[in-house]
Design an enzyme around this catalytic site. Structure first.
Site, PDB file in Angstrom:
ATOM      1  CD  GLN A 142      45.389  38.853  40.574  1.00  0.00           C
ATOM      2  OE1 GLN A 142      45.967  39.147  41.635  1.00  0.00           O
ATOM      3  NE2 GLN A 142      44.081  38.692  40.502  1.00  0.00           N
ATOM      4  CD  GLU A 157      36.803  45.481  36.013  1.00  0.00           C
ATOM      5  OE1 GLU A 157      37.072  44.470  36.676  1.00  0.00           O
ATOM      6  OE2 GLU A 157      36.989  46.651  36.440  1.00  0.00           O
ATOM      7  CG  ASP A 208      39.990  38.449  41.961  1.00  0.00           C
ATOM      8  OD1 ASP A 208      40.312  38.783  43.113  1.00  0.00           O
ATOM      9  OD2 ASP A 208      40.803  38.414  41.009  1.00  0.00           O
ATOM     10  CB  CYS A 223      43.823  40.788  47.603  1.00  0.00           C
ATOM     11  SG  CYS A 223      42.643  42.112  47.358  1.00  0.00           S
TER      12      CYS A 223
END
Ligand SMILES: C[S@@+](CC[C@H](N)C(=O)[O-])C[C@H]1O[C@@H](n2cnc3c(N)ncnc32)[C@H](O)[C@@H]1O
Length: 448
Positions: free
Chosen positions: A281, A334, A377, A404
């Site tokens: 981030q 991931e 996310d 985002c």
């Protein structure tokens, strides 16, 4: 640039289009940091303006700005009637004809957040999200952020045709020279990267200001020889970079010159190893702000099974592992191989947490057991209705969605509502000050 603006301003705005000047009255913010105006019935997305202003704008030399196009794009050249929300830009080099990455630098911070709130609420309404009172979605500043400067802990500079290191223009590949980037962390600014004499083969430079230890710099270039780098390889450290952890990214990968090509980040007392060019981030406070909100919103209990999807190097998984205790389970997923391996390393001391490298959709399909709670996310593209619906079908209690990109968030929240869930809460944070970007955290629970 200022001289150019004055010259343009003295020209009589032409009445016709394409590469020419239009006088426009600027309206609401649009997605992408522009503002909506109209010219003879056609929508024009204007950069560098503020709602309520009358401006002279130049149509961009953009193939899409054809006579037949439904809408055009333009950049502000002169302000005929300024808005009270206009301020002297915190970064004039990011203005008209300048670099991208600070398209709202000419707007007061409070007004930026008000405009971002308008965009967010509008996207939620347009997507048809109905279980959240949209006026509750408000963009908040990061704690103690008074000027929106010095927050960027990751910066990339690119070498332009003139040989100088600069940044890309707004919606363009053209590289513009930069002096100081006021959004960058002070440790990066102090390196004075644009003025360093770097080897000709360097095409780009990544600079990182981690929360622990000294800055890291990665020199990137297809012609950079990794063979010359390395502790004993004799790579000549450019003057000015003696005090950083230096690495070289050539055609065969990344080689550390000093340090190990990694950085250490500390969040709420826990340390994470992150690749110097890997995802983290970007706002100095973002990891702590988002971890705190995710922890609170998940309401994880002892013994829960939690999925942390699009987990990066394990930021949320590590914090959630404490909540579920030794009887619980946290699985972090991931897609990037390097980040997945680092997540394994970062979670190694927590037996109830584990990390896998996989595509999230394929991984979710392959799971036999359902989770109690899920945190997601994703990158800007969001989940898409198919994955959102699949997660809604499988998750027992709660889904916390960190986003985002509010347009894809709104689309995915609507899909969740259609799958029988409701949006219990949504918080949005100004973690990209002086840009139009925002970070949101939505909480989903079963509607009945
Ligand atoms: C916004 S980042 C979030 C990372 C982490 N939650 C954090 O805060 O540090 C999104 C992550 O999703 C990963 N990613 C993108 N597409 C993916 C996919 N299809 N499957 C798994 N991971 C993916 C990216 O590599 C990136 O690390």
């Amino acid at each position: 640039m200022a001289r150019d603006m004055r010259r343009a301003a003295s020209a009589e705005p032409e009445r016709t289009a394409l590469g020419r000047l239009l006088t426009l009255t600027v309206g609401a913010p649009a997605a992408g940091g522009t503002f909506v105006a109209r010219h003879e019935g056609r929508v024009v997305f204007v950069r560098g303006a503020v709602p309520g202003e009358t401006v002279v704008a130049r149509l961009l030399e953009d193939a899409k700005n054809s006579a037949k196009a439904r809408f055009w794009r333009a950049e502000t050249l002169e302000i005929l009637d300024p808005s009270p929300d206009r301020v002297p830009s915190v970064w004039p080099e990011a203005g008209t004809d300048g670099v991208g990455g600070a398209e709202w630098a000419h707007i007061g911070l409070h007004a930026q957040r008000r405009l971002a709130t308008e965009v967010l609420q509008d996207l939620l309404r347009r997507a048809g999200v109905s279980t959240l009172a949209t006026e509750e979605a408000q963009v908040e500043p990061a704690p103690h952020d008074t000027d929106g400067l010095g927050w960027r802990t990751r910066v990339r500079l690119t070498r332009g045709a003139d040989g100088l290191l600069g940044m890309r223009g707004w919606r363009s590949h053209e590289v513009h020279p930069v002096g100081e980037n006021p959004l960058a962390a002070v440790e990066i600014r102090e390196l004075g990267l644009p003025d360093l004499a770097l080897p000709d083969a360097v095409e780009a430079v990544d600079a990182v200001a981690p929360s622990v230890g000294r800055p890291a710099v990665v020199l990137i270039g297809r012609g950079l020889s990794a063979a010359g780098a390395g502790a004993s390889g004799g790579f000549e450290v450019p003057e000015g970079l003696e005090g950083v952890d230096l690495a070289v990214q050539g055609p065969t990968g990344l080689t550390a010159v000093s340090g190990d090509g990694m950085v250490t980040e500390e969040v709420l007392g826990r340390r994470f190893r992150v690749g110097a060019t890997g995802f983290w981030q970007v706002h100095r406070q973002a990891p702590e702000v988002l971890t705190s909100v995710v922890l609170r919103d998940m309401e994880a209990r002892e013994g829960d099974t939690v999925w942390d999807l699009f987990g990066g190097v394990g930021l949320f998984a590590a914090a959630l592992a404490d909540e579920v205790g030794s009887a619980g389970r946290v699985l972090s997923v991931e897609g990037d191989r390097r980040a997945g391996a680092l997540a394994e390393e970062n979670l190694a001391a927590l037996p109830q947490a584990s990390a896998e490298t996989a595509d999230v959709t394929a991984w979710v399909r392959a799971q036999e057991k359902d989770p109690d709670r899920v945190v997601i996310d994703p990158p800007r593209a969001g989940l898409g209705p198919e994955l959102m619906t699949m997660l809604c079908a499988r998750t027992r209690e709660r889904i916390v969605y960190v986003s985002c990109e509010p347009s894809t968030l709104a689309r995915d929240l609507k899909a969740a509502e259609e799958a029988g869930w409701r949006v219990e809460d949504l918080r949005a944070f100004d973690l990209f000050p002086h840009t139009h970007h925002i970070e949101s955290v939505a909480v989903l629970t079963r509607a009945s």
